[in-house]
Design a protein around this motif. Sequence first.
Motif, mmCIF file in Angstrom:
data_model
loop_
_atom_site.group_PDB
_atom_site.id
_atom_site.type_symbol
_atom_site.label_atom_id
_atom_site.label_comp_id
_atom_site.label_asym_id
_atom_site.label_seq_id
_atom_site.Cartn_x
_atom_site.Cartn_y
_atom_site.Cartn_z
ATOM 1 N N ALA A 1 0.823 -1.194 0.000
ATOM 2 C CA ALA A 1 0.000 0.000 0.000
ATOM 3 C C ALA A 1 0.866 1.255 0.000
ATOM 4 N N GLU A 2 2.033 1.178 0.630
ATOM 5 C CA GLU A 2 2.929 2.339 0.724
ATOM 6 C C GLU A 2 3.401 2.811 -0.651
ATOM 7 N N TYR A 3 3.556 1.891 -1.607
ATOM 8 C CA TYR A 3 4.033 2.245 -2.942
ATOM 9 C C TYR A 3 2.894 2.398 -3.944
ATOM 10 N N GLY A 4 1.676 2.376 -3.495
ATOM 11 C CA GLY A 4 0.536 2.510 -4.388
ATOM 12 C C GLY A 4 0.105 1.183 -4.975
ATOM 13 N N GLY A 5 0.458 0.111 -4.321
ATOM 14 C CA GLY A 5 0.044 -1.207 -4.780
ATOM 15 C C GLY A 5 1.141 -1.908 -5.564
ATOM 16 N N LYS A 6 0.885 -3.158 -5.834
ATOM 17 C CA LYS A 6 1.854 -4.003 -6.505
ATOM 18 C C LYS A 6 2.187 -3.493 -7.907
ATOM 19 N N GLU A 7 1.187 -3.036 -8.643
ATOM 20 C CA GLU A 7 1.383 -2.538 -10.003
ATOM 21 C C GLU A 7 2.318 -1.323 -10.011
ATOM 22 N N ALA A 8 2.077 -0.386 -9.101
ATOM 23 C CA ALA A 8 2.905 0.829 -9.018
ATOM 24 C C ALA A 8 4.330 0.466 -8.608
ATOM 25 N N TRP A 9 4.453 -0.479 -7.688
ATOM 26 C CA TRP A 9 5.781 -0.899 -7.234
ATOM 27 C C TRP A 9 6.554 -1.543 -8.386
ATOM 28 N N LEU A 10 5.907 -2.420 -9.168
ATOM 29 C CA LEU A 10 6.557 -3.058 -10.306
ATOM 30 C C LEU A 10 6.950 -2.029 -11.376
ATOM 31 N N ALA A 11 6.088 -1.041 -11.585
ATOM 32 C CA ALA A 11 6.403 0.016 -12.558
ATOM 33 C C ALA A 11 7.618 0.812 -12.095
ATOM 34 N N ARG A 12 7.680 1.122 -10.800
ATOM 35 C CA ARG A 12 8.827 1.868 -10.258
ATOM 36 C C ARG A 12 10.108 1.046 -10.374
ATOM 37 N N MET A 13 10.030 -0.272 -10.101
ATOM 38 C CA MET A 13 11.205 -1.138 -10.228
ATOM 39 C C MET A 13 11.682 -1.184 -11.684
ATOM 40 N N GLU A 14 10.740 -1.241 -12.612
ATOM 41 C CA GLU A 14 11.092 -1.247 -14.041
ATOM 42 C C GLU A 14 11.788 0.063 -14.419
ATOM 43 N N ALA A 15 11.290 1.183 -13.914
ATOM 44 C CA ALA A 15 11.898 2.486 -14.205
ATOM 45 C C ALA A 15 13.312 2.563 -13.621
ATOM 46 N N LEU A 16 13.472 2.078 -12.400
ATOM 47 C CA LEU A 16 14.805 2.075 -11.775
ATOM 48 C C LEU A 16 15.776 1.193 -12.549
ATOM 49 N N TYR A 17 15.318 0.036 -12.992
ATOM 50 C CA TYR A 17 16.166 -0.861 -13.770
ATOM 51 C C TYR A 17 16.606 -0.187 -15.065
ATOM 52 N N THR A 18 15.693 0.482 -15.735
ATOM 53 C CA THR A 18 16.008 1.201 -16.970
ATOM 54 C C THR A 18 17.014 2.317 -16.699
ATOM 55 N N GLU A 19 16.828 3.031 -15.607
ATOM 56 C CA GLU A 19 17.745 4.115 -15.231
ATOM 57 C C GLU A 19 19.144 3.564 -14.949
ATOM 58 N N ILE A 20 19.214 2.446 -14.263
ATOM 59 C CA ILE A 20 20.509 1.817 -13.972
ATOM 60 C C ILE A 20 21.201 1.416 -15.279
ATOM 61 N N GLU A 21 20.453 0.832 -16.212
ATOM 62 C CA GLU A 21 21.029 0.461 -17.506
ATOM 63 C C GLU A 21 21.566 1.685 -18.241
#
Length: 191
Positions: A1-21
């Motif tokens: 709930a803190e990250y806006g749900g599982k979908e929002a958390w997965l989207a944020r992780m995908e964005a971070l992964y892209t940024e790291i790349e």
Amino acid sequence: AEYGGKEAWLARMEALYTEIEEVESVLEADTAKRSSELWDITPYWRKLSLEKFRRLELFWQRRALRQGFRDADKKALTRRELERLLASLEREKGKVQLSNGLDVEFSMGFAFFSERSRTEGPALPKPPFDPPEGTEFRAWRAGDLFRGKPVVDRLKKKGVPAPERKHFPVMAKMGTSDVVWHPILSNDPSH
């Protein structure tokens, strides 16, 4: 709930992964550029300018060495061995044998990385003329004399680093250490 749900958390992780790349891609390009300015490559060795190397921060020194090994198609060193190599580069003394098949020698502000199996280098180039009767074209040897003085001393005086000296061919009187022609020394009137 803190990250806006599982979908929002997965989207944020995908964005971070892209940024790291993206950051890694920029770092790789910068490392390749910095590394290419440090290395001089010949058929005999890879020569590293210690003066330029020391100007880099430790982070970039490590990356430049790793890039140099990748460019030479050599396996990476362990962190411990990389730290040992960095300490040797700082001292600029001795000879280091690396686990990836490279030997490192130091001379005149450079570190020379050569393959252990090829420390003698490729075959000597053909001389620009045929050797006269009673002479032989061969590799330089310790103890060779040119016009009565040691070849090694003359090459040191000219600023030729130790690892480079052994790759110059000479013409000597057959079976002696009396050098009658050297590609560097023969064309220099001061010698």
